[in-house]
Design an enzyme around this catalytic site. Structure first.
Site, PDB file in Angstrom:
ATOM      1  N   GLN A  19      10.671 -12.275  -9.683  1.00 43.62           N
ATOM      2  CA  GLN A  19      10.868 -10.940  -9.112  1.00 43.62           C
ATOM      3  C   GLN A  19      11.551 -11.026  -7.744  1.00 43.62           C
ATOM      4  O   GLN A  19      12.409 -10.205  -7.421  1.00 43.62           O
ATOM      5  CB  GLN A  19       9.524 -10.223  -8.986  1.00 43.62           C
ATOM      6  CG  GLN A  19       9.589  -8.919  -8.204  1.00 43.62           C
ATOM      7  CD  GLN A  19       8.312  -8.111  -8.295  1.00 43.62           C
ATOM      8  OE1 GLN A  19       8.106  -7.391  -9.250  1.00 43.62           O
ATOM      9  NE2 GLN A  19       7.455  -8.226  -7.288  1.00 43.62           N
ATOM     10  N   HIS A  70      -5.451  -6.730  -3.459  1.00 49.28           N
ATOM     11  CA  HIS A  70      -6.330  -7.890  -3.316  1.00 49.28           C
ATOM     12  C   HIS A  70      -5.847  -8.714  -2.116  1.00 49.28           C
ATOM     13  O   HIS A  70      -4.932  -8.279  -1.379  1.00 49.28           O
ATOM     14  CB  HIS A  70      -6.341  -8.707  -4.609  1.00 49.28           C
ATOM     15  CG  HIS A  70      -4.966  -9.010  -5.141  1.00 49.28           C
ATOM     16  ND1 HIS A  70      -4.078  -9.818  -4.464  1.00 49.28           N
ATOM     17  CD2 HIS A  70      -4.330  -8.590  -6.268  1.00 49.28           C
ATOM     18  CE1 HIS A  70      -2.961  -9.903  -5.159  1.00 49.28           C
ATOM     19  NE2 HIS A  70      -3.072  -9.164  -6.257  1.00 49.28           N
ATOM     20  N   GLN A 117       8.797  -0.188 -15.394  1.00 51.72           N
ATOM     21  CA  GLN A 117       8.749  -1.644 -15.542  1.00 51.72           C
ATOM     22  C   GLN A 117       7.734  -2.089 -16.596  1.00 51.72           C
ATOM     23  O   GLN A 117       7.491  -3.279 -16.750  1.00 51.72           O
ATOM     24  CB  GLN A 117       8.511  -2.341 -14.202  1.00 51.72           C
ATOM     25  CG  GLN A 117       7.159  -2.128 -13.566  1.00 51.72           C
ATOM     26  CD  GLN A 117       7.112  -2.665 -12.138  1.00 51.72           C
ATOM     27  OE1 GLN A 117       7.642  -2.061 -11.209  1.00 51.72           O
ATOM     28  NE2 GLN A 117       6.497  -3.815 -11.927  1.00 51.72           N
ATOM     29  N   MET A 142       1.864  -1.927  -6.391  1.00 51.26           N
ATOM     30  CA  MET A 142       1.400  -0.999  -7.437  1.00 51.26           C
ATOM     31  C   MET A 142      -0.097  -0.749  -7.270  1.00 51.26           C
ATOM     32  O   MET A 142      -0.770  -0.309  -8.213  1.00 51.26           O
ATOM     33  CB  MET A 142       1.710  -1.567  -8.823  1.00 51.26           C
ATOM     34  CG  MET A 142       3.219  -1.722  -9.057  1.00 51.26           C
ATOM     35  SD  MET A 142       3.705  -1.652 -10.779  1.00 51.26           S
ATOM     36  CE  MET A 142       2.779  -3.001 -11.458  1.00 51.26           C
ATOM     37  N   GLY A 143      -0.644  -1.039  -6.079  1.00 51.99           N
ATOM     38  CA  GLY A 143      -2.064  -0.806  -5.847  1.00 51.99           C
ATOM     39  C   GLY A 143      -2.922  -1.875  -6.479  1.00 51.99           C
ATOM     40  O   GLY A 143      -2.460  -2.975  -6.783  1.00 51.99           O
ATOM     41  N   SER A 184      -3.556  -8.566  -9.672  1.00 51.98           N
ATOM     42  CA  SER A 184      -4.338  -7.379 -10.061  1.00 51.98           C
ATOM     43  C   SER A 184      -4.804  -7.515 -11.503  1.00 51.98           C
ATOM     44  O   SER A 184      -5.824  -6.951 -11.892  1.00 51.98           O
ATOM     45  CB  SER A 184      -3.499  -6.113  -9.901  1.00 51.98           C
ATOM     46  OG  SER A 184      -3.008  -6.043  -8.589  1.00 51.98           O
ATOM     47  N   GLY A 225      -4.014 -11.172  -1.857  1.00 56.03           N
ATOM     48  CA  GLY A 225      -2.581 -11.482  -1.841  1.00 56.03           C
ATOM     49  C   GLY A 225      -1.796 -10.372  -1.158  1.00 56.03           C
ATOM     50  O   GLY A 225      -0.930 -10.629  -0.305  1.00 56.03           O
ATOM     51  N   HIS A 226      -2.110  -9.107  -1.505  1.00 54.74           N
ATOM     52  CA  HIS A 226      -1.446  -7.979  -0.842  1.00 54.74           C
ATOM     53  C   HIS A 226      -1.789  -7.965   0.652  1.00 54.74           C
ATOM     54  O   HIS A 226      -0.932  -7.698   1.486  1.00 54.74           O
ATOM     55  CB  HIS A 226      -1.891  -6.653  -1.466  1.00 54.74           C
ATOM     56  CG  HIS A 226      -1.504  -6.484  -2.898  1.00 54.74           C
ATOM     57  ND1 HIS A 226      -2.418  -6.521  -3.921  1.00 54.74           N
ATOM     58  CD2 HIS A 226      -0.298  -6.281  -3.487  1.00 54.74           C
ATOM     59  CE1 HIS A 226      -1.797  -6.329  -5.070  1.00 54.74           C
ATOM     60  NE2 HIS A 226      -0.522  -6.197  -4.848  1.00 54.74           N
TER      61      HIS A 226
HETATM   62  O1  PAF Z   1       5.137  -6.640  -7.573  1.00 54.58           O
HETATM   63  C1  PAF Z   1       4.831  -5.437  -7.768  1.00 54.58           C
HETATM   64  O2  PAF Z   1       3.718  -5.013  -7.490  1.00 54.58           O
HETATM   65  C2  PAF Z   1       5.861  -4.493  -8.361  1.00 54.58           C
HETATM   66  O3  PAF Z   1       6.657  -5.141  -9.301  1.00 54.58           O
HETATM   67  C3  PAF Z   1       6.734  -3.795  -7.292  1.00 54.58           C
HETATM   68  C4  PAF Z   1       7.580  -4.783  -6.522  1.00 54.58           C
HETATM   69  C5  PAF Z   1       5.835  -3.024  -6.327  1.00 54.58           C
HETATM   70  C6  PAF Z   1       7.680  -2.797  -7.973  1.00 54.58           C
HETATM   71  O4  PAF Z   1       6.982  -1.838  -8.695  1.00 54.58           O
END
Ligand code: PAF
Length: 300
Positions: free
Chosen positions: A165, A46, A73, A42-43, A198, A48-49
């Site tokens: 998740q 950081h 969500q 979701m942008g 985030s 972690g991404h």
């Molecule tokens: O973990 C996230 O950033 C969101 O829940 C995801 C998996 C991109 C779905 O919108």
């Protein structure tokens, strides 16, 4: 593989907003024998991404990253409107990481039939975040299924920080028969142990200092667990760490790492999960607990 990654670094990153073109690009790469890795985000990216992108780049020839703040969500009272959207900085980071394509679709491209469509997952979606954030995982499962249709990659990479998740996504993929490998990568932490998120950006300096209670509590629970204490004692240690720093605890539990239900065997394996509220900000974290040889009833 190294050569491919190096080549990807040399290539300009493709920006895509249109689902049909995105799908065609992934299928074209795969038809040439290239393994495609996908990192949905979701942008507000950081470290972690970045670690997910790096894991994808090691395992795949091309990496696609989506940036899409998914409205379905978020509950109406949640932070959808104020969720950080630093798009230019995000794209700069992805380019530096050698990402092949950034996919930034508008809402109507992801939800051409409207926002009402919902996939209910059940099972691991029900406890914890499922109770505190009703409808959240239906939104996650729905958008991830749609993103997997648009980006038909070989593998998708998710962070273990959002443990629940990852279970929801795996269950959705199995139920829908989607041919994609789900890779779960370790949580990346700040120097004091706080899991990268985030939402950490929302914390005031004072709340940021208190937030360390989550990893501290998980470490205390893990120490109890390793000493053979009863589950209830280890859960209490986790809760007390939050109490000690004045953090409101949504849940603190030690459960089966796959079902998120009670442990069938008190030796484990297990996962400790925790969520706390600091003002308007909710933080979640977890810590996998290994199988232990002894359970010391006296320690309880
Ligand atoms: O973990 C996230 O950033 C969101 O829940 C995801 C998996 C991109 C779905 O919108």
């Amino acid at each position: 593989m190294q050569a491919d990654i190096a080549a990807a670094h040399a290539m300009p990153m493709r920006l895509e907003t249109e689902p049909a073109r995105m799908t065609a690009a992934v299928l074209a790469a795969r038809s040439q024998g290239r393994r495609v890795g996908f990192v949905p985000t979701m942008g507000a990216l950081h470290a972690g991404h970045a670690s997910l992108v790096e894991a994808a780049a090691k395992a795949c020839d091309d990496v696609v990253v989506s940036i899409f703040v998914n409205p379905t969500q978020f509950a109406p009272h949640e932070d959808f409107a104020r969720y950080p959207r630093p798009l230019a900085a995000d794209l700069g980071l992805l380019e530096r990481l050698g990402v092949r394509c950034a996919f930034t679709p508008p809402v109507e491209a992801v939800y051409p039939r409207g926002l009402a469509e919902r996939i209910e997952v059940g099972g691991p979606a029900e406890p914890f975040e499922g109770v505190v954030r009703p409808g959240h995982f239906a939104g996650v499962a729905t958008v991830v299924k749609r993103l997997f249709e648009i980006v038909p990659a070989d593998a998708a990479f998710f962070g273990a920080k959002d443990w629940q998740q990852t279970l929801v996504v795996k269950r959705m993929v199995a139920a829908c028969g989607i041919p994609i490998e789900i890779v779960v990568c370790p949580t990346v932490r700040e120097a004091d142990g706080l899991a990268m998120s985030s939402r950490n950006a929302y914390l005031s300096p004072a709340d940021r200092a208190r937030a360390v209670a989550l990893p501290e509590g998980l470490a205390a629970a893990a120490a109890c667990w390793e000493a053979g204490a009863d589950v209830a004692v280890a859960e209490q240690a986790l809760r007390e760490a939050l109490d000690a720093r004045g953090i409101a605890c949504d849940y603190a539990a030690i459960v089966d790492p796959e079902s998120l239900g009670p442990l069938a065997d008190p030796r484990g394996p297990a996962v400790a999960v925790v969520a706390g509220r600091l003002g308007a900000t909710r933080l979640i974290d977890n810590r996998p607990l290994p199988v232990r040889r002894v359970v010391d009833r006296a320690a309880g």
